[in-house]
Design an enzyme around this catalytic site. Structure first.
Site, PDB file in Angstrom:
ATOM      1  CE  LYS A   1       6.368  -6.447  19.809  1.00  0.00           C
ATOM      2  NZ  LYS A   1       4.894  -6.813  19.344  1.00  0.00           N
TER       3      LYS A   1
ATOM      4  CB  SER B   1       1.585  -8.802  19.829  1.00  0.00           C
ATOM      5  OG  SER B   1       1.579  -9.320  18.640  1.00  0.00           O
TER       6      SER B   1
ATOM      7  CB  SER C   1       4.937 -10.150  17.868  1.00  0.00           C
ATOM      8  OG  SER C   1       4.394  -9.135  18.225  1.00  0.00           O
TER       9      SER C   1
HETATM   10  N1  GLN Z   1      -0.500 -12.899  15.965  1.00  0.00           N
HETATM   11  C1  GLN Z   1      -1.124 -12.319  14.851  1.00  0.00           C
HETATM   12  C2  GLN Z   1      -0.315 -11.868  13.521  1.00  0.00           C
HETATM   13  O1  GLN Z   1       0.220 -13.071  14.155  1.00  0.00           O
HETATM   14  C3  GLN Z   1      -0.764 -11.056  15.956  1.00  0.00           C
HETATM   15  C4  GLN Z   1       0.496 -10.326  15.981  1.00  0.00           C
HETATM   16  C5  GLN Z   1       0.814  -8.858  16.377  1.00  0.00           C
HETATM   17  O2  GLN Z   1      -0.488  -8.344  17.296  1.00  0.00           O
HETATM   18  N2  GLN Z   1       1.296  -7.711  15.987  1.00  0.00           N
HETATM   19  O3  GLN Z   1      -0.386 -11.737  12.935  1.00  0.00           O
END
Ligand code: GLN
Length: 475
Positions: free
Chosen positions: A76, A175, A151
């Site tokens: 990532k 994410s 994400s």
């Molecule tokens: N969807 C969650 C957010 O927008 C989780 C994001 C993440 O785990 N980086 O914060």
């Protein structure tokens, strides 16, 4: 030569066994991967940058005696790498070249892995669809009209499209797990403190964890072995005896107590409900005992998570000011330069979080918002502590729905936030959780989430493996 054509479709543990036997060479895997990337990447767009194939092919020789044999991994793009830019899918860091490798990257390189490419994400990991990438959205390999989740959507899509054999993601509130669910792969968020965050660009430091995204549970355990452990560079990483997470795989789970939280399943209907029922049946068949549970503070998890994560994000992102990192907008005055750099460098979702967080932390409001969220976080943690007096693991869907369509939730940030309901509680509690492919809804993957108590990854993976073996080929 059929098997040769599909090396990129095999899990890493199988590839390592074939290499061991001398039947294939790591270079064969690399060339199959690049062939798949050449065929599919135009449509999927999982990667922000890719390593040159030649470099990986050459390096294989040097790495041949190391445990991972030079096999490549997708990473990532919020995890620092010296050989490829680390952009966080943000204009701010479009040309940012780290001068050190994240600890997890260093560990993987020491074990003989190579970095295949940097995978797309929501800008600074804020989002659930990868549509918040400042560069381009990634598409779901199961349906190109749908999002891969987020994400870590690039990592998940790369593995699902066989453009990577495995990948690293990061998980702050889901994410790793939600994109794993949307793309039909395995994704694990480890216990907070098990894996070093050094070199991970910080979003919300009390929640962020790096974890494996893989084709199956054995690979997940294998990758966790490579990245876990105390790191002096991350004071929140925990000293623990070295564990081999593959060791308990294959042991039976007879007598395991599997909790089903009523708050998680009460509102499920139709096919999602049917999936949960079939998972419960599978665990019963494996000899587990099903226990109905209550996690009473679940309804507060979303506001608590968004207050805490945005507050921490507003502090962490203060460092992006046009002085220390790229994209300096103007030289008029220092204030104007900060303001312009930040308005041009950040996308709308990042700005929204910084504003929420700055407000929640501001004098006069701190106690009412941030302070209260911290106290509710303690209650959510206690919910799990009580639950784990009764059960070994907790079962739920990873996300209330399968992958949604591109654009569908972009205009409604709240709808996007609410879909994190099953993943954020374990994040707030700091406990490990895994998403497994466990069925389909209208032809789209629908993931099962298993949650365990702190540092119980071995038990979690053992249960996940038992489920995977029992349902193999069924999905
Ligand atoms: N969807 C969650 C957010 O927008 C989780 C994001 C993440 O785990 N980086 O914060």
């Amino acid at each position: 030569m059929n098997s040769k054509q599909s090396l990129n479709e095999k899990p890493v543990h199988e590839l390592l066994a074939l290499i061991e036997k001398g039947e294939i060479h790591p270079r064969d895997v690399i060339s199959d991967l690049y062939r798949a990337i050449a065929q599919r990447e135009d449509q999927i767009r999982a990667y922000i940058s890719l390593a040159p194939q030649e470099r990986l092919m050459q390096e294989c020789e040097r790495l041949r005696d190391r445990p991972l044999r030079g096999l490549p991994i997708a990473v990532k793009d919020n995890i620092s790498t010296v050989d490829l830019k680390t952009t966080c899918a943000s204009r701010f860091l479009e040309n940012f070249q780290p001068i050190f490798d994240a600890t997890v990257i260093q560990k993987l390189k020491d074990a003989g892995a190579q970095i295949l490419g940097k995978a797309n994400l929501d800008e600074f990991a804020m989002g659930s669809s990868t549509e918040n990438s400042a560069f381009f959205p990634t598409r779901n390999p199961h349906d190109l009209g749908r999002v891969p989740g987020g994400s870590s959507g690039g990592s998940a899509a790369a593995v699902a499209a066989h453009e990577a054999i495995w990948a690293l993601g990061s998980d702050t509130g889901g994410s790793i797990r939600q994109p794993a669910s949307f793309c039909g792969i395995v994704g694990l968020k480890p216990t907070y403190g098990l894996v070093s965050r050094s070199g991970l660009v910080a979003f919300a430091s009390s929640l962020d964890q790096i974890g494996p995204m893989t084709q199956d549970v054995r690979d997940c355990a294998l990758l966790l072995n490579c990245i876990a452990g105390r790191d002096p560079q991350d004071s929140t990483s925990v000293e623990r005896p070295c564990a081999d997470y593959t060791q308990e795989l294959g042991q039976e789970i007879k007598g395991f107590r599997v909790g089903v939280p009523q708050e998680y399943i009460a509102d499920l209907s139709g096919q999602a409900k049917a999936c949960v029922e079939s998972w419960v049946r599978t665990f019963r068949e494996l000899g587990a005992e099903i226990v109905e549970l209550s996690l009473p503070h679940t309804e507060y998890a979303i506001p608590t998570y968004y207050l805490i994560s945005s507050s921490e994000a507003s502090a962490n992102l203060a460092r992006f000011d046009g002085v220390r990192y790229s994209t300096r907008a103007s030289d008029r005055s220092v204030e104007a330069m900060f303001a312009e750099s930040r308005s041009k460098g950040f996308g709308p979702e990042v700005k929204r979080r910084v504003m929420i967080g700055t407000y929640a932390l501001s004098a006069g409001y701190y106690e009412a918002w941030y302070g209260k969220a911290q106290r509710v976080r303690a209650l959510i943690r206690q919910d799990f502590e009580s639950a784990f007096q009764l059960v070994d693991i907790i079962l739920s869907p990873t996300s209330p729905t399968p992958a949604f369509r591109l654009g569908e939730r972009l205009q409604d940030p709240l709808a996007m936030y609410l879909s994190d309901i099953f993943t954020v509680p374990a994040s707030l509690a700091g406990i490990p959780a895994i998403s497994l492919p466990a069925g389909t809804i209208e032809g789209l993957p629908f993931g099962l989430q298993l949650i365990a108590d702190k540092f119980q990854e071995a038990k979690l993976l053992r249960a996940a493996y038992a489920f995977e073996q029992a349902t193999r080929g069924a999905a």
